[in-house]
Structure formats: structure tokens, C-alpha cells
Design an enzyme around this catalytic site. Structure first.
Site, PDB file in Angstrom:
ATOM      1  N   LYS A  25      -3.748   5.915  -3.492  1.00  0.00           N
ATOM      2  CA  LYS A  25      -4.818   6.771  -2.990  1.00  0.00           C
ATOM      3  C   LYS A  25      -4.980   8.016  -3.851  1.00  0.00           C
ATOM      4  O   LYS A  25      -4.071   8.392  -4.604  1.00  0.00           O
ATOM      5  CB  LYS A  25      -4.525   7.156  -1.531  1.00  0.00           C
TER       6      LYS A  25
ATOM      7  N   TYR B 263       2.844  10.013   0.809  1.00  0.00           N
ATOM      8  CA  TYR B 263       4.010   9.447   1.479  1.00  0.00           C
ATOM      9  C   TYR B 263       5.296   9.924   0.798  1.00  0.00           C
ATOM     10  O   TYR B 263       5.656   9.455  -0.286  1.00  0.00           O
ATOM     11  CB  TYR B 263       3.958   7.919   1.458  1.00  0.00           C
TER      12      TYR B 263
ATOM     13  N   ASP C  70       0.843  -1.201   0.000  1.00  0.00           N
ATOM     14  CA  ASP C  70       0.000   0.000   0.000  1.00  0.00           C
ATOM     15  C   ASP C  70       0.871   1.241   0.000  1.00  0.00           C
ATOM     16  O   ASP C  70       1.814   1.371   0.787  1.00  0.00           O
ATOM     17  CB  ASP C  70      -0.895   0.020   1.237  1.00  0.00           C
TER      18      ASP C  70
ATOM     19  N   GLY D  35      -1.731   0.645  10.944  1.00  0.00           N
ATOM     20  CA  GLY D  35      -1.249   1.059  12.261  1.00  0.00           C
ATOM     21  C   GLY D  35      -1.731   0.146  13.362  1.00  0.00           C
ATOM     22  O   GLY D  35      -2.221   0.621  14.394  1.00  0.00           O
TER      23      GLY D  35
ATOM     24  N   PHE E  49      -0.375  -1.362  15.653  1.00  0.00           N
ATOM     25  CA  PHE E  49       0.242  -1.177  16.964  1.00  0.00           C
ATOM     26  C   PHE E  49       0.016   0.236  17.494  1.00  0.00           C
ATOM     27  O   PHE E  49       0.780   0.722  18.325  1.00  0.00           O
ATOM     28  CB  PHE E  49       1.732  -1.492  16.895  1.00  0.00           C
ATOM     29  N   ASN E  50      -1.045   0.899  17.017  1.00  0.00           N
ATOM     30  CA  ASN E  50      -1.350   2.269  17.436  1.00  0.00           C
ATOM     31  C   ASN E  50      -0.117   3.170  17.323  1.00  0.00           C
ATOM     32  O   ASN E  50       0.300   3.821  18.288  1.00  0.00           O
ATOM     33  CB  ASN E  50      -1.921   2.308  18.846  1.00  0.00           C
ATOM     34  N   SER E  51       0.455   3.166  16.125  1.00  0.00           N
ATOM     35  CA  SER E  51       1.628   3.987  15.824  1.00  0.00           C
ATOM     36  C   SER E  51       2.793   3.725  16.765  1.00  0.00           C
ATOM     37  O   SER E  51       3.626   4.597  17.000  1.00  0.00           O
ATOM     38  CB  SER E  51       1.264   5.484  15.848  1.00  0.00           C
ATOM     39  N   GLY E  52       2.862   2.516  17.308  1.00  0.00           N
ATOM     40  CA  GLY E  52       3.995   2.118  18.124  1.00  0.00           C
ATOM     41  C   GLY E  52       3.709   2.011  19.599  1.00  0.00           C
ATOM     42  O   GLY E  52       4.496   1.423  20.351  1.00  0.00           O
ATOM     43  N   ILE E  53       2.597   2.575  20.075  1.00  0.00           N
ATOM     44  CA  ILE E  53       2.302   2.561  21.502  1.00  0.00           C
ATOM     45  C   ILE E  53       2.246   1.129  22.036  1.00  0.00           C
ATOM     46  O   ILE E  53       2.769   0.815  23.108  1.00  0.00           O
ATOM     47  CB  ILE E  53       0.978   3.289  21.795  1.00  0.00           C
TER      48      ILE E  53
ATOM     49  N   ALA F  34       3.741  -1.419  20.873  1.00  0.00           N
ATOM     50  CA  ALA F  34       5.010  -2.125  20.709  1.00  0.00           C
ATOM     51  C   ALA F  34       6.109  -1.563  21.600  1.00  0.00           C
ATOM     52  O   ALA F  34       6.929  -2.306  22.139  1.00  0.00           O
ATOM     53  CB  ALA F  34       5.462  -2.060  19.249  1.00  0.00           C
TER      54      ALA F  34
END
Length: 257
Positions: free
Chosen positions: A85, A59, A54, A234, A236-240, A242
Site C-alpha cells: 500500500k 503494519y 497482503d 477482516g 470475521f469483523n475483527s473477531g466479533i 469468531a
């Protein structure tokens, strides 16, 4: 779950791997990576069995599309699924005049929102040119949410449903793309789009995870009823989930989420 497990993509005649490769990192988000590292990331994903990729004009101001196409160009096109997109057009500009944040040393294009029918057709063609691939399989209307557009969101949503959507429907009818949908950070926007239009799929970023599951109440049941596929971005919630919130805050210093 293993990366190379194939799943049917909702009601559409596509199969995607359980894991996909999101290309924001190779657009130089937060920090710069070189061409060799970018290609190595995609080839490592490929070797792990991932066959869904994707990308988006946003980006890296087009850099991710350029790099994605370069790394996938000589693969058998029928062996992978590709999404990009619409909703933004890229206009050439001097690097000194471009605010790249949160991207670093991205491609030399200014981004302009454009939800018109003609602008969507132009953006679709431009993406194929940057990718240098004969087709994309899935196309999402990008970032028509409150997170991105603030108080303008209701009018932006209406413009996109009138302009972008009609263009994507025409492209789907012509066989230029197999699935069309919406890619945003808010399940409520996806839910409203599904109530209004014949949506094939969604890319829902950060709103269906172990931390957040409100989308289970109304949105995901309607997707199941209508046969609409959902790509979970996302996860992992933008890393939270992880690394914890402290490291996340450090990684996005200077960028308002």
C-alpha cells in the site's frame, strides 16, 4: 471454499487464491511475536495452499514488509501474488521517540501521511526495498477513510485521487504493478473512488461480512458492472463473529477503534 482455489482477479491478468494471508499480525499488532513464529505463520499458510499475501508500510511501521519479504524471498516469484500500500512514508527515528500503538516493538520508523505524486513513488520504492522482492502485483491507496482521517477525510481523499492515483496509474502503465486500487474500512469511500477513477480493485476491511452487508446495495453491484475485484478483509469483523464482542474488547484495550 478451500484456501487454494484460484479466482481471476477482476479484469486484471492475475489469479489469486480464495484465501489470502494478511500480515498485520506479523507486524506485532497488540502483542509481539518473534521472527521464528512470524516465519512459521507464513510457511503454514503456504503449506495450506495460500498464494496471496497482503502487507503494508503501516503494519508494524515496516516490520510486516520486512518479515513478509524474508519469508517469501526464496519462493518462485511467479507462484504467489503480493500486495502492499501507499499513502504513508516511513522515516527512520529513535525508538524512544515513536508512539508504536497499537503495534508492539515494531520497526524504528515514524509514519508520515503523504499523498503526493513524488511521495507515492518514494513509498512504492521503499516498500520494494523492505520486501527485497522484484515487484509487487497489487498496490492500494491506504486508509483515506473517515475512520482514519476524521474531519480531514474529504480533503485527504481529494489529495489521494490527485497525487497517489496519478502515481499508481503511471506505475501501472509502466508495468511496475498489475492492479491498483483503494484499501479502507468504509465501502462508501471505495464507491466514491470507483465513480471517479478507473479502479482495478479494492481491499474492503470489515464491511462485507455476515454481520455487515450494506455494501451489497450500491458498491458491490458497481464493482461487478465495472469488473473491479474486491478483497474482503477482516471477514470475521475483527473477531466479533469468531469470539464475541467481549474478547474483542479485551484484545484492543487501550486502542480506540
Amino acid at each position: 471454499m478451500t484456501p487454494d482455489t484460484k479466482n481471476k482477479f477482476g479484469r486484471v491478468d492475475l489469479e489469486v487464491t480464495a484465501f489470502g494471508f494478511g500480515t498485520a499480525p506479523i507486524g506485532n499488532i497488540f502483542r509481539e511475536i518473534d521472527e521464528q513464529t512470524s516465519d512459521a505463520m507464513i510457511q503454514t499458510a503456504w503449506d495450506a495452499g495460500i498464494r496471496y499475501f497482503d502487507t503494508a508500510p503501516m503494519y508494524g511501521h515496516g516490520l510486516a514488509e520486512l518479515r513478509t519479504g524474508q519469508s517469501l524471498r526464496w519462493k518462485n516469484r511467479d507462484d504467489f501474488v503480493l500486495s502492499s500500500k501507499v499513502g504513508r512514508r516511513l522515516v527512520p527515528a529513535k525508538r524512544a521517540d515513536i508512539d508504536f500503538a497499537p503495534w508492539t516493538n515494531a520497526a524504528p520508523f515514524q509514519m508520515e501521511f503523504d499523498y503526493t505524486y513524488d511521495g507515492t513513488m518514494r513509498a512504492f520504492e521503499d516498500s520494494l526495498q523492505r520486501l527485497a522482492l522484484e515487484r509487487m502485483d497489487i498496490c492500494f491507496i491506504h486508509d483515506i477513510d473517515v475512520f482514519t482521517r476524521g474531519d480531514e477525510q474529504p480533503e485527504v481523499f481529494k489529495q489521494a485521487m490527485d497525487g497517489c492515483w496519478k502515481a499508481l496509474e503511471a506505475l501501472r502503465d509502466q508495468g511496475m504493478v498489475k492492479a491498483i486500487g483503494v484499501g479502507v474500512n468504509e465501502w462508501e469511500v471505495c464507491h466514491e473512488a470507483l465513480k471517479q477513477r478507473d479502479v482495478d480493485c479494492f481491499l474492503l476491511a470489515g464491511r462485507y461480512t455476515l454481520l455487515e452487508q450494506d455494501s451489497l446495495n450500491e458498491f458491490l453491484p458497481l464493482c461487478e458492472e465495472r469488473g473491479a475485484a474486491v478483497v474482503v478483509g477482516g471477514g470475521f469483523n475483527s473477531g466479533i463473529l469468531a469470539t464475541g464482542a467481549a474478547l474483542l474488547h479485551k484484545s484492543v484495550e487501550g486502542f480506540t477503534l
